[in-house]
Motif scaffolding. Structure first.
Motif, PDB file in Angstrom:
ATOM      1  N   ASP A 183     -27.701  12.982  18.470  1.00 33.54           N
ATOM      2  CA  ASP A 183     -28.001  13.774  17.275  1.00 33.54           C
ATOM      3  C   ASP A 183     -28.490  15.174  17.640  1.00 33.54           C
ATOM      4  N   MET A 184     -29.242  15.290  18.727  1.00 32.64           N
ATOM      5  CA  MET A 184     -29.726  16.603  19.143  1.00 32.64           C
ATOM      6  C   MET A 184     -28.579  17.505  19.585  1.00 32.64           C
ATOM      7  N   LYS A 185     -27.554  16.917  20.215  1.00 31.90           N
ATOM      8  CA  LYS A 185     -26.378  17.711  20.587  1.00 31.90           C
ATOM      9  C   LYS A 185     -25.674  18.246  19.339  1.00 31.90           C
ATOM     10  N   VAL A 186     -25.537  17.378  18.325  1.00 30.80           N
ATOM     11  CA  VAL A 186     -24.913  17.816  17.075  1.00 30.80           C
ATOM     12  C   VAL A 186     -25.741  18.922  16.431  1.00 30.80           C
ATOM     13  N   ALA A 187     -27.067  18.768  16.426  1.00 26.34           N
ATOM     14  CA  ALA A 187     -27.943  19.787  15.842  1.00 26.34           C
ATOM     15  C   ALA A 187     -27.808  21.116  16.575  1.00 26.34           C
ATOM     16  N   GLN A 188     -27.694  21.051  17.900  1.00 22.53           N
ATOM     17  CA  GLN A 188     -27.521  22.280  18.678  1.00 22.53           C
ATOM     18  C   GLN A 188     -26.196  22.966  18.340  1.00 22.53           C
ATOM     19  N   GLN A 189     -25.152  22.145  18.157  1.00 28.48           N
ATOM     20  CA  GLN A 189     -23.861  22.719  17.775  1.00 28.48           C
ATOM     21  C   GLN A 189     -23.953  23.394  16.410  1.00 28.48           C
ATOM     22  N   LEU A 190     -24.660  22.768  15.466  1.00 31.88           N
ATOM     23  CA  LEU A 190     -24.834  23.372  14.148  1.00 31.88           C
ATOM     24  C   LEU A 190     -25.583  24.700  14.250  1.00 31.88           C
ATOM     25  N   ARG A 191     -26.591  24.751  15.107  1.00 28.50           N
ATOM     26  CA  ARG A 191     -27.350  25.998  15.266  1.00 28.50           C
ATOM     27  C   ARG A 191     -26.482  27.097  15.880  1.00 28.50           C
ATOM     28  N   ARG A 192     -25.626  26.699  16.846  1.00 25.60           N
ATOM     29  CA  ARG A 192     -24.734  27.709  17.446  1.00 25.60           C
ATOM     30  C   ARG A 192     -23.752  28.241  16.401  1.00 25.60           C
ATOM     31  N   GLN A 193     -23.210  27.322  15.578  1.00 26.41           N
ATOM     32  CA  GLN A 193     -22.300  27.753  14.519  1.00 26.41           C
ATOM     33  C   GLN A 193     -23.020  28.670  13.523  1.00 26.41           C
ATOM     34  N   ALA A 194     -24.263  28.315  13.206  1.00 30.29           N
ATOM     35  CA  ALA A 194     -25.041  29.143  12.274  1.00 30.29           C
ATOM     36  C   ALA A 194     -25.267  30.536  12.842  1.00 30.29           C
ATOM     37  N   ALA A 195     -25.548  30.594  14.162  1.00 29.38           N
ATOM     38  CA  ALA A 195     -25.766  31.902  14.797  1.00 29.38           C
ATOM     39  C   ALA A 195     -24.509  32.767  14.745  1.00 29.38           C
ATOM     40  N   LYS A 196     -23.355  32.143  14.985  1.00 26.34           N
ATOM     41  CA  LYS A 196     -22.091  32.896  14.927  1.00 26.34           C
ATOM     42  C   LYS A 196     -21.829  33.410  13.518  1.00 26.34           C
TER      43      LYS A 196
END
Length: 509
Positions: A228-241
């Motif tokens: 779940d933390m990996k998915v959350a990190q991916q969401l944060r990266r997408q949000a940053a982009k």
């Protein structure tokens, strides 16, 4: 049908002790409660007994249910009361007059000697005081029995006797036991509650099997958490982009989308937090400065005697060598502590010790006794470290924090600390002493199960040389690699402690 039901129970005392606890207690249950020091075991028992009001949730009890609660401490007013009278006083005046046989039956079942029954509790050992508190509760014929750390202060014979007593109780009487004694829990329980601030776990298994099941649950939680933390990190990266694109393009839609992705990531991180990641009670670490000498202690048929020179036993020719973890076995009063003191004196006062007990001059002793007498109640943890060791104030504070002592505790009198906090402070003092030989008398007293396991790991990881006295069977089995037994006025080496464990009730009863 459940006799006691707990629904969404929670207690917060400064910090949450436990929350959303759901539990049912039925006839025949033998429930062990396991948690770190100060994590709410005693509080939960008081909630169940009705003497403490939970912060949230409900407890329902069957109509007319009489709950017997054996707490840890002996009330001060009872210390001058004889054993028999202390038990008899809980009966009504009518019962005390016509049914005093109830007291005799209970005391007989606990094997309380006749001579002891007339002695004030203050003159008895802590173990017998504990049994007096148990007798006071059991004589009232409760429908359910709550025991808070029942093996504290009991020697091995009394622990085995208490196991037999509990296992002989009527099966319709549920028993709930808070304990750090792993072997005792295995011998007396059929269910285990691991009490946690969040997501407490209950298994219909005795402690050791329940612990294995808990480890599997925790491992599964850890895998889910990492995913779940990996998915959350991916969401944060997408949000940053999207945020960068939104800033450059001035798109309100992308700004809203960025906010939504961040919120999803935050919700996932909050939900993913594993329940097993509990606040630590404090780390236990040891040290071993080592020595090149092979033979550390030599016993040349030493006589171990009482203060009036009555012979307890002779040691024969024995050697304690580097890497030995010797466990000293023997019934209560056989002379274990006296041998420990002889060896201690041979190390610390070699010119004043007896000729038949010799220690190599290079030994640096790490000593701990069950009463933690090396710690002065009116001293503070911070002053203790600063005075004994060359550590600066900040280093001392960091070490104490690592041992689980908060800033407030560091400046408070040691006498105000809990048993578990004192034990961890004592272990820190041992570590800073940097010994190459440990002499430990009941080192697991006051330590929770995590602390006991940490001590076991440290002793073996550092290949520490030591002589141990312990009534904790799990600790003895895990740590000992040699076993000396006091038997028939001789000190003999045995291959295993198991025969002694099996026969200790007969030999000590």
């Amino acid at each position: 049908m459940a006799l006691i039901n707990l629904r969404n129970l929670a207690v917060t005392l400064g910090a949450p002790l436990f929350s959303n606890l759901n539990l049912s207690i039925e006839a025949g249950d033998r429930l062990g409660i396991v948690a770190a020091n100060g994590r709410g075991k005693s509080t939960l028992l008081r909630c169940i007994s009705g003497s403490f009001e939970p912060t949230a949730g409900d407890i329902t009890r069957s109509r007319g249910l009489h709950i017997g609660h054996v707490e840890q401490d002996v009330p001060a007013r009872l210390l001058d009361v004889p054993f028999y009278a202390a038990v008899q006083e809980v009966l009504s005046p009518e019962q005390a007059h016509s049914e005093s046989w109830r007291v005799d039956v209970v005391l007989d079942s606990l094997d309380v000697p006749e001579a002891m029954r007339e002695k004030p509790l203050a003159q008895l050992s802590g173990g017998w005081q504990r049994l007096a508190m148990l007798a006071r509760v059991w004589v009232t014929d409760p429908d359910a029995l709550l025991l808070d750390e029942p093996t504290n202060h009991l020697d091995l014979a009394r622990i085995r006797q208490l196991e037999d007593w509990l296992n002989a109780l009527p099966r319709d009487v549920p028993v709930i036991i808070s304990s750090h004694d792993r072997a005792f829990l295995d011998a007396t329980t059929n269910r285990t509650l691991f009490l946690r601030a969040e997501r407490s776990q209950v298994f219909s298994l005795p402690y050791s099997r329940a612990r294995a099941a808990l480890d599997e649950v925790d491992a599964s939680e850890e895998r889910r958490y990492q995913k779940d933390m990996k998915v959350a990190q991916q969401l944060r990266r997408q949000a940053a982009k999207l945020n960068n694109i939104g800033i450059n393009s001035g798109s309100d839609l992308l700004t809203v989308k960025t906010k939504q992705l961040k919120q999803r990531a935050e919700r996932m991180e909050d939900a993913a937090r594993p329940g097993y990641q509990e606040r630590s009670s404090g780390a236990i670490k040891l040290a071993n400065r080592g020595t090149h000498v092979k033979i550390l202690i030599t016993l040349d048929d030493a006589s171990v005697e009482t203060p009036d020179s009555t012979l307890l036993f002779k040691t024969g020719r024995k050697w304690l060598c580097q890497g030995d973890r010797v466990v000293l076995l023997g019934r209560n009063g056989a002379g274990k502590s006296r041998l420990v003191n002889l060896i201690r004196k041979a190390i610390t006062e070699p010119t004043a010790s007896v000729e038949t007990v010799k220690a190599t001059p290079s030994l640096v002793l790490g000593y701990g006794d069950q009463g933690l007498s090396d710690l002065a109640d009116d001293d503070t943890p911070l002053a203790t470290l600063s005075r004994r060791f060359e550590v600066g104030d900040q280093r001392a504070r960091t070490l104490l924090a690592g041992a689980g002592l908060t800033v407030e505790m560091q400046a408070s009198a040691i006498g105000r600390l809990s048993g578990g906090q004192k034990a961890r402070l004592a272990m820190l003092v041992l570590r800073l002493t940097n010994p190459n030989f440990y002499l430990l008398d009941e080192p697991t007293n006051h330590l929770d199960i995590d602390g006991q396991e940490a001590l076991e790991t440290e002793l073996m990881a550092h290949e520490a040389s030591c002589l141990l006295v312990s009534h904790d069977r799990s600790f003895v089995r895990a740590v000992g690699n040699r076993f000396w037994l006091i038997e028939k006025r001789r000190l003999v080496e045995v291959e295993s402690p198991e025969e002694f464990f099996a026969t200790v009730v007969e030999t000590d009863g």
